[in-house]
Design a protein around this motif. Structure first.
Motif, PDB file in Angstrom:
ATOM      1  N   TYR A 139      78.315  44.572  25.577  1.00 50.75           N
ATOM      2  CA  TYR A 139      77.579  45.027  27.271  1.00 50.75           C
ATOM      3  C   TYR A 139      77.759  46.425  27.864  1.00 50.75           C
ATOM      4  N   VAL A 140      76.805  46.444  28.511  1.00 55.96           N
ATOM      5  CA  VAL A 140      77.190  48.206  28.794  1.00 55.96           C
ATOM      6  C   VAL A 140      76.701  47.712  30.406  1.00 55.96           C
ATOM      7  N   ILE A 141      77.936  48.923  31.376  1.00 51.77           N
ATOM      8  CA  ILE A 141      77.978  48.483  32.744  1.00 51.77           C
ATOM      9  C   ILE A 141      77.682  50.065  33.691  1.00 51.77           C
ATOM     10  N   PRO A 142      76.977  49.691  33.639  1.00 50.02           N
ATOM     11  CA  PRO A 142      76.346  51.372  34.551  1.00 50.02           C
ATOM     12  C   PRO A 142      77.359  51.337  35.475  1.00 50.02           C
ATOM     13  N   ASP A 154      66.084  48.141  35.098  1.00 56.19           N
ATOM     14  CA  ASP A 154      67.209  48.769  33.475  1.00 56.19           C
ATOM     15  C   ASP A 154      68.165  49.770  34.739  1.00 56.19           C
ATOM     16  N   LEU A 155      69.289  49.405  35.104  1.00 54.11           N
ATOM     17  CA  LEU A 155      70.311  50.691  35.662  1.00 54.11           C
ATOM     18  C   LEU A 155      70.952  51.298  33.999  1.00 54.11           C
ATOM     19  N   VAL A 156      70.612  50.287  32.775  1.00 52.89           N
ATOM     20  CA  VAL A 156      71.381  51.092  31.583  1.00 52.89           C
ATOM     21  C   VAL A 156      70.147  52.738  31.113  1.00 52.89           C
ATOM     22  N   ARG A 157      70.887  53.472  30.529  1.00 55.32           N
ATOM     23  CA  ARG A 157      70.237  54.730  30.508  1.00 55.32           C
ATOM     24  C   ARG A 157      70.476  54.736  28.980  1.00 55.32           C
ATOM     25  N   LEU A 158      70.873  54.033  28.560  1.00 53.30           N
ATOM     26  CA  LEU A 158      71.640  54.934  27.262  1.00 53.30           C
ATOM     27  C   LEU A 158      70.584  54.295  25.665  1.00 53.30           C
ATOM     28  N   LEU A 159      70.146  55.360  25.562  1.00 47.94           N
ATOM     29  CA  LEU A 159      68.609  55.395  24.338  1.00 47.94           C
ATOM     30  C   LEU A 159      69.704  54.497  23.119  1.00 47.94           C
ATOM     31  N   VAL A 163      71.108  47.047  25.312  1.00 49.56           N
ATOM     32  CA  VAL A 163      71.704  45.931  26.278  1.00 49.56           C
ATOM     33  C   VAL A 163      70.582  46.595  27.626  1.00 49.56           C
ATOM     34  N   SER A 164      70.626  45.592  28.817  1.00 50.32           N
ATOM     35  CA  SER A 164      70.169  45.821  30.112  1.00 50.32           C
ATOM     36  C   SER A 164      71.280  45.195  31.050  1.00 50.32           C
ATOM     37  N   CYS A 175      74.203  41.419  33.460  1.00 52.57           N
ATOM     38  CA  CYS A 175      73.650  41.852  32.255  1.00 52.57           C
ATOM     39  C   CYS A 175      73.888  41.644  31.145  1.00 52.57           C
ATOM     40  N   ILE A 176      72.641  42.032  30.743  1.00 52.83           N
ATOM     41  CA  ILE A 176      72.183  41.058  29.033  1.00 52.83           C
ATOM     42  C   ILE A 176      72.647  41.395  28.195  1.00 52.83           C
ATOM     43  N   PRO A 177      73.770  40.923  27.251  1.00 52.77           N
ATOM     44  CA  PRO A 177      73.868  41.594  26.028  1.00 52.77           C
ATOM     45  C   PRO A 177      72.714  42.054  24.855  1.00 52.77           C
ATOM     46  N   GLU A 178      73.289  42.977  23.544  1.00 50.37           N
ATOM     47  CA  GLU A 178      73.214  42.985  23.046  1.00 50.37           C
ATOM     48  C   GLU A 178      73.356  42.004  21.819  1.00 50.37           C
TER      49      GLU A 178
END
Length: 342
Positions: A139-142, A154-159, A163-164, A175-178
Motif C-alpha cells: 500500500y502507498v499513502i500519499p 490517482d494521488l500516487v506519483r511513484l513510478l 499501487v493507486s 487505497c488500492i494495493p499491489e
C-alpha cells in the motif's frame, strides 16, 4: 479541501507499523472474544478464545490512520481500503512524499478457523477442509494532497509501483494495493533495512516451504524437503555484508517421519541453497513459529550486564550488618595496622 484530524476509533482492532516519521495504524474488521466448550482455538492454554470476522461489526472497510510521530497528531486525510486482516507486517518506509508499507493480508478469517478444535479433528489429509491464501500486499499513502487534484484522480506519483490512491468526494482516499506475492506467512527481512527501501522478504510458504520473495521483481526462490515442516526463517547478515541478501537463514526443521531427527537448517540467503544442517539429539524439538538470533557480541553484553549486577549486589552486601563481603588485601593490611595502634 481542509479536513479536521480524526482520532482513531480505539474500540476496533488494529495493527501498527512505523516509518521514519510516521506511525501507520490499520484497523481490521476482526475481534477476539472468550469462548467456552468445543468451539475454541488450539492456541490458548489458559483460556479459550473465539475470533470473529464481521465487516458489519465495525465498518465494511479498513480505516488507515497516519500519525505524525513528532506532533503525535493524525493526518487529516481519510485513507481507507477494502477489508482484510493482517497478522504479520513486513516493512514500511518513506520515499518522495509517500509512505510505502507491505503486509501479509488475508481476505477473511479462515487463517484462524483452521485452528478451531472441531476443524482440526475433521482435518483432511490434503488440508482441503479449510484453506486460506494470503497475499503480500503493498500500500502507498500519499502524504501531500494536491489542492488542484480532481475527484477520481490517482494521488500516487511513484513510478516504481502499481499501487493507486484514488481521491474521492469529501476528501477521502481509497487505497488500492499491489500484490507482490501469494501463499506466504511469517515474513522476515534483513532488519538493517527496517524502515528503508528494501528488496527481499524471507517467509514460510503454505506448502511447507521456505520462500525468498523479491518485492521489486516479484521473483520467488524456494527451499523444500519432503516430509519436513520448516519454522519461520531468521535472517542473519554476514559480517561486513555488502548487499541486502548477504547472509544466511536459520530454520528449525521437524520431520513427519518418527525416526528422523529434527535439525537446524542453514541456507544461503542469496540462493536458498543449503550450507549446513545440525541435528538435535537427546531432546525433543517442537515446531515453533517465531525465532530470534543473538549474535556473540549481544551475548557478551548480556553476560557483562549480569556480572555488573552481581558485583553491585556484592557491594550492597558490604553495607548490610551481619554479612561479610569481599575484602581486598590493602583493606586487610590497613585493618591490621589499626589493630596494632590500638
Amino acid at each position: 479541501m481542509a479536513m479536521r484530524p480524526r482520532r482513531p476509533d480505539t474500540t476496533q482492532p488494529c495493527g501498527e507499523l512505523h516509518s521514519s516519521s510516521h506511525l501507520i495504524l490499520v484497523f481490521y474488521p476482526q475481534a477476539t472474544g472468550i469462548a467456552i466448550g468445543e468451539d475454541c482455538l488450539l492456541f490458548s492454554f489458559t483460556k479459550s478464545y473465539q475470533v470473529y470476522y464481521n465487516t458489519s461489526m465495525f465498518r465494511p472497510r479498513n480505516r488507515i490512520y497516519i500519525i505524525d510521530r513528532k506532533s503525535r497528531m493524525p493526518l487529516p486525510q481519510y485513507y481507507y481500503s477494502t477489508p482484510f486482516v493482517v497478522y504479520h507486517h513486513v516493512n514500511a518506509y518513506e520515499v518522495d512524499g509517500h509512505i510505502v508499507f507491505d503486509v501479509i493480508a488475508h481476505n477473511d478469517n479462515r487463517m484462524y478457523e483452521m485452528f478451531y478444535m472441531a476443524n482440526l479433528r475433521n482435518w483432511d489429509s490434503d488440508g482441503s477442509t479449510i484453506s486460506c491464501l494470503s497475499q503480500c500486499r503493498r500500500y502507498v499513502i500519499p502524504l501531500h494532497m494536491d489542492k488542484d487534484a480532481s475527484i477520481g484522480s490517482d494521488l500516487v506519483r511513484l513510478l516504481s509501483t502499481q499501487v493507486s490512491a484514488i481521491l474521492e468526494e469529501c476528501g477521502r482516499v481509497f487505497c488500492i494495493p499491489e500484490v507482490l506475492g501469494e501463499g506466504i506467512e511469517l515474513p522476515r527481512i534483513n532488519y538493517n533495512y527496517n524502515g528503508k527501501d528494501y528488496s527481499y522478504i524471507y517467509a514460510d510458504g503454505f506448502a511447507a516451504k521456505i520462500i525468498k520473495l523479491n518485492v521489486k521483481t516479484k521473483e520467488m526462490l524456494q527451499w523444500q524437503e519432503e516430509f519436513t515442516y520448516p519454522s519461520e526463517p531468521v535472517f542473519v547478515p554476514a559480517p561486513n555484508s555488502q548487499c541486502e541478501d548477504d547472509g544466511v537463514l536459520l530454520v528449525s526443521i521437524i520431520s513427519m517421519l518418527p525416526d528422523t531427527l529434527p535439525f537446524l537448517l542453514v541456507l544461503d540467503a542469496s540462493t536458498l541453497t543449503e550450507k549446513a544442517r545440525a541435528y538435535v539429539r537427546g531432546s525433543k524439538l517442537h515446531m515453533d513459529i517465531h525465532g530470534v538470533f543473538l549474535a556473540s557480541d549481544v551475548c557478551a553484553r548480556c553476560k557483562k550486564a549480569e556480572e555488573d549486577e552481581h558485583a553491585q549486589k556484592e557491594e550492597c552486601d558490604l553495607d548490610v550488618p551481619g554479612k561479610m563481603g569481599k575484602v581486598t588485601s590493602e583493606e586487610a593490611e590497613a585493618h591490621g595496622d589499626q589493630n596494632k595502634e590500638m
